[in-house]
Design a protein around this motif. Structure first.
Motif, mmCIF file in Angstrom:
data_model
loop_
_atom_site.group_PDB
_atom_site.id
_atom_site.type_symbol
_atom_site.label_atom_id
_atom_site.label_comp_id
_atom_site.label_asym_id
_atom_site.label_seq_id
_atom_site.Cartn_x
_atom_site.Cartn_y
_atom_site.Cartn_z
ATOM 1 N N VAL A 1 3.173 -2.132 0.168
ATOM 2 C CA VAL A 1 3.053 -3.437 0.824
ATOM 3 C C VAL A 1 4.271 -3.710 1.695
ATOM 4 N N LEU A 2 5.420 -3.230 1.273
ATOM 5 C CA LEU A 2 6.648 -3.488 2.013
ATOM 6 C C LEU A 2 6.681 -2.814 3.385
ATOM 7 N N VAL A 3 5.887 -1.768 3.567
ATOM 8 C CA VAL A 3 5.893 -1.060 4.852
ATOM 9 C C VAL A 3 4.573 -1.187 5.610
ATOM 10 N N THR A 4 3.620 -1.916 5.037
ATOM 11 C CA THR A 4 2.309 -2.039 5.661
ATOM 12 C C THR A 4 2.375 -2.996 6.846
ATOM 13 N N ASP A 5 1.695 -2.620 7.888
ATOM 14 C CA ASP A 5 1.566 -3.460 9.074
ATOM 15 C C ASP A 5 0.735 -4.682 8.696
ATOM 16 N N PHE A 6 1.304 -5.852 8.834
ATOM 17 C CA PHE A 6 0.610 -7.066 8.411
ATOM 18 C C PHE A 6 -0.554 -7.433 9.324
ATOM 19 N N ASN A 7 -0.721 -6.717 10.436
ATOM 20 C CA ASN A 7 -1.839 -6.964 11.338
ATOM 21 C C ASN A 7 -3.082 -6.172 10.938
ATOM 22 N N LEU A 8 -3.004 -5.423 9.871
ATOM 23 C CA LEU A 8 -4.170 -4.670 9.405
ATOM 24 C C LEU A 8 -5.199 -5.615 8.813
ATOM 25 N N SER A 9 -6.445 -5.227 8.925
ATOM 26 C CA SER A 9 -7.510 -6.045 8.323
ATOM 27 C C SER A 9 -7.393 -6.000 6.802
ATOM 28 N N GLU A 10 -7.959 -6.985 6.158
ATOM 29 C CA GLU A 10 -7.929 -7.042 4.696
ATOM 30 C C GLU A 10 -8.649 -5.836 4.093
ATOM 31 N N ALA A 11 -9.738 -5.422 4.734
ATOM 32 C CA ALA A 11 -10.485 -4.256 4.247
ATOM 33 C C ALA A 11 -9.631 -2.996 4.310
ATOM 34 N N THR A 12 -8.871 -2.837 5.385
ATOM 35 C CA THR A 12 -7.997 -1.671 5.533
ATOM 36 C C THR A 12 -6.875 -1.710 4.506
ATOM 37 N N LYS A 13 -6.301 -2.886 4.306
ATOM 38 C CA LYS A 13 -5.244 -3.019 3.289
ATOM 39 C C LYS A 13 -5.780 -2.668 1.905
ATOM 40 N N ASN A 14 -6.988 -3.132 1.588
ATOM 41 C CA ASN A 14 -7.588 -2.829 0.283
ATOM 42 C C ASN A 14 -7.863 -1.333 0.133
ATOM 43 N N ARG A 15 -8.299 -0.696 1.210
ATOM 44 C CA ARG A 15 -8.563 0.747 1.168
ATOM 45 C C ARG A 15 -7.265 1.505 0.909
ATOM 46 N N TYR A 16 -6.192 1.132 1.645
ATOM 47 C CA TYR A 16 -4.893 1.779 1.423
ATOM 48 C C TYR A 16 -4.394 1.537 0.002
ATOM 49 N N ASP A 17 -4.607 0.328 -0.516
ATOM 50 C CA ASP A 17 -4.157 0.010 -1.868
ATOM 51 C C ASP A 17 -4.840 0.921 -2.888
ATOM 52 N N LYS A 18 -6.144 1.092 -2.773
ATOM 53 C CA LYS A 18 -6.870 1.978 -3.687
ATOM 54 C C LYS A 18 -6.379 3.411 -3.571
ATOM 55 N N GLN A 19 -6.180 3.868 -2.336
ATOM 56 C CA GLN A 19 -5.736 5.241 -2.111
ATOM 57 C C GLN A 19 -4.339 5.470 -2.670
ATOM 58 N N ILE A 20 -3.444 4.523 -2.428
ATOM 59 C CA ILE A 20 -2.057 4.697 -2.869
ATOM 60 C C ILE A 20 -1.969 4.669 -4.394
ATOM 61 N N ARG A 21 -2.759 3.825 -5.035
ATOM 62 C CA ARG A 21 -2.756 3.780 -6.500
ATOM 63 C C ARG A 21 -3.302 5.093 -7.087
ATOM 64 N N ALA A 22 -4.370 5.605 -6.499
ATOM 65 C CA ALA A 22 -4.943 6.874 -6.982
ATOM 66 C C ALA A 22 -3.952 8.015 -6.771
ATOM 67 N N LEU A 23 -3.307 8.012 -5.635
ATOM 68 C CA LEU A 23 -2.325 9.055 -5.342
ATOM 69 C C LEU A 23 -1.129 8.955 -6.288
ATOM 70 N N GLY A 24 -0.693 7.737 -6.559
ATOM 71 C CA GLY A 24 0.418 7.535 -7.499
ATOM 72 C C GLY A 24 0.090 8.067 -8.886
ATOM 73 N N LYS A 25 -1.118 7.797 -9.348
ATOM 74 C CA LYS A 25 -1.540 8.318 -10.657
ATOM 75 C C LYS A 25 -1.583 9.843 -10.643
ATOM 76 N N LYS A 26 -2.116 10.396 -9.569
ATOM 77 C CA LYS A 26 -2.237 11.855 -9.459
ATOM 78 C C LYS A 26 -0.859 12.522 -9.456
ATOM 79 N N TYR A 27 0.042 12.026 -8.617
ATOM 80 C CA TYR A 27 1.396 12.602 -8.548
ATOM 81 C C TYR A 27 2.103 12.478 -9.891
ATOM 82 N N THR A 28 2.022 11.309 -10.496
ATOM 83 C CA THR A 28 2.709 11.086 -11.763
ATOM 84 C C THR A 28 2.135 11.970 -12.864
ATOM 85 N N GLN A 29 0.828 12.081 -12.905
ATOM 86 C CA GLN A 29 0.190 12.930 -13.906
ATOM 87 C C GLN A 29 0.646 14.378 -13.755
#
Length: 89
Positions: free
Chosen positions: A52-80
């Motif tokens: 969130v700290l580096v996300t462009d605030f002009n992105l649509s809410e749908a795009t932000k939600n998509r990135y949020d899901k992707q980043i959380r999944a990636l975080g779990k994968k890397y950590t695992q």
């Protein structure tokens, strides 16, 4: 800037996972309720916060939600993968 955002988010996620993993390897940095089983979720949340700290605030809410899901999944994968490599799970 937008075309580089997915790569930037992936790099931030990877660094966040590595940093938290290295920090929590030291038992002094873990509380009494800490478990490695829940660690991927903990780190995934932190990845989302950092993103969130580096996300462009002009992105649509749908795009932000998509990135949020992707980043959380990636975080779990890397950590695992870090936990498995260290034989902690």
């Amino acid at each position: 800037m937008k075309k580089n955002l997915p790569l930037r988010l992936e790099c931030i996620c990877y660094l966040t996972c590595a940093n938290w993993f290295a920090t929590f390897l030291d038992p002094k940095n873990r509380g009494p309720k800490f478990t490695w089983d829940n660690f991927p979720n903990l780190v995934a949340n932190q990845c989302a916060i950092q993103a969130v700290l580096v996300t462009d605030f002009n992105l649509s809410e749908a795009t932000k939600n998509r990135y949020d899901k992707q980043i959380r999944a990636l975080g779990k994968k890397y950590t695992q993968s870090l936990l498995e490599a260290a034989k902690l799970v």
